[in-house]
Enzyme design. Structure first.
Site, short mmCIF file in Angstrom:
data_model
loop_
_atom_site.label_atom_id
_atom_site.label_comp_id
_atom_site.label_asym_id
_atom_site.label_seq_id
_atom_site.Cartn_x
_atom_site.Cartn_y
_atom_site.Cartn_z
CB SER A 7 39.91 4.84 5.66
OG SER A 7 38.77 5.36 6.30
CB CYS A 180 35.48 10.03 13.09
SG CYS A 180 35.19 8.56 12.10
CG HIS A 182 32.12 6.75 9.32
ND1 HIS A 182 33.33 6.94 8.72
CD2 HIS A 182 31.62 5.60 8.81
CE1 HIS A 182 33.57 5.93 7.89
NE2 HIS A 182 32.54 5.12 7.92
N1 DGL Z 1 37.77 7.78 7.88
C1 DGL Z 1 38.10 7.43 9.24
C2 DGL Z 1 38.29 8.69 10.06
O1 DGL Z 1 37.82 9.77 9.70
C3 DGL Z 1 37.04 6.55 9.86
C4 DGL Z 1 36.98 5.16 9.30
C5 DGL Z 1 38.23 4.35 9.54
O2 DGL Z 1 38.54 4.01 10.69
O3 DGL Z 1 38.89 4.05 8.55
O4 DGL Z 1 38.92 8.65 11.08
#
Ligand code: DGL
Length: 259
Positions: A7, A180, A182
């Site tokens: 994302s 996640c 991050h």
């Molecule tokens: N990439 C998303 C995840 O791993 C986190 C960032 C988002 O909410 O888009 O869940």
């Protein structure tokens, strides 16, 4: 070429681990910064974005796809596998395998975005294999914006983390899934707050290891470049904060290309 999407920039934690473990392969990354975050969106929207990201990567020559996003992996994997013929690797299975290898008590914590936690994917997958496991989940929606602001070491971030982790400490978990993209960037803050005895499972590292094994067993899936290996990082919006986080993740200057 290995196509990887997220994302936004968080999936670069996966891409970096893939660069390190599989230096002989070219990588094409797409960070959908213009439409981030996915974690607060509905499953329909996340699926729609994931379909478009995959189409883009395939058009550019990717031979397989890695969904380097827990949120998209949670809700869009099945649909992507129905739509596209290429192998699709997501981040949940590798993390689940690692949890099973590491837990001793079967008491497991999962932290992630609202969409990931709402999907219940970790609990469902773990309990389908080990019905006796107790899985405790916490949505931590404030952590993504804090990381994107570069607030990795601020007092406020530590306070918020303590608040999110508190219910899991009470559950006496022995393993915590960083569900996640991050969260690996907050590992040093999470470990002392959840307790040194709790094993942190980093889905970015586990996904790169899983991919390495997959490509060793299926070398025909992705061709190795005859010439120079390339790592191309596309983003759907170019922001200062994205550039800063990318530099932080790769510990080098990464050229982000706008599409
Ligand atoms: N990439 C998303 C995840 O791993 C986190 C960032 C988002 O909410 O888009 O869940």
């Amino acid at each position: 070429m290995i196509g990887i999407f997220d994302s936004g920039i968080g999936g670069m934690t996966v891409a970096r681990a893939v660069e390190q473990l599989l230096p002989e392969y070219s990588i094409l990354y797409l960070g959908d910064i213009a439409r981030t975050p996915y974690g607060t969106k509905s499953p329909e929207t996340i699926i729609d974005y994931s379909l478009r990201n995959t189409e883009f990567l395939l058009e550019k020559g990717s031979e397989m796809i890695v969904i380097a996003c827990n949120t998209a992996s949670s809700v869009a994997t099945e649909r992507l596998r129905q739509e596209f013929k290429v192998p699709i690797v997501e981040v949940i299975t590798p993390a689940v395998q690692e949890v099973i290898a590491r837990t001793r008590t079967g008491r497991i914590g999962v932290i992630g975005t609202r969409a990931t936690i709402r999907s219940n994917i970790y609990e469902k997958t773990l309990n389908s294999l080990h019905p006796d496991y107790k899985v405790y989940s916490e949505a931590c929606p404030l952590l993504v914006p804090l990381v994107e602001e570069g607030w990795m070491n601020k007092r406020e971030t530590k306070m918020i983390l303590r608040r999110y982790l508190h219910p899991l400490i009470n559950k006496q978990i022995d393993t915590l899934v960083l569900g996640c993209t991050h969260y690996p960037l907050l590992k040093e803050l999470i470990q002392p707050r959840i307790g040194r005895r709790v094993t942190l499972v980093d889905s970015s590292i586990e996904t790169a290891r899983y991919l390495e094994k997959f490509l060793r067993e299926n070398p025909q899936v992705v061709s190795r470049p005859a010439g120079e290996v390339t790592h191309t990082y596309y983003v759907t919006d170019l922001t200062d904060s994205a550039q800063q986080v990318a530099t932080h993740i790769f510990k080098r200057n990464v050229e982000l290309k706008l599409v």
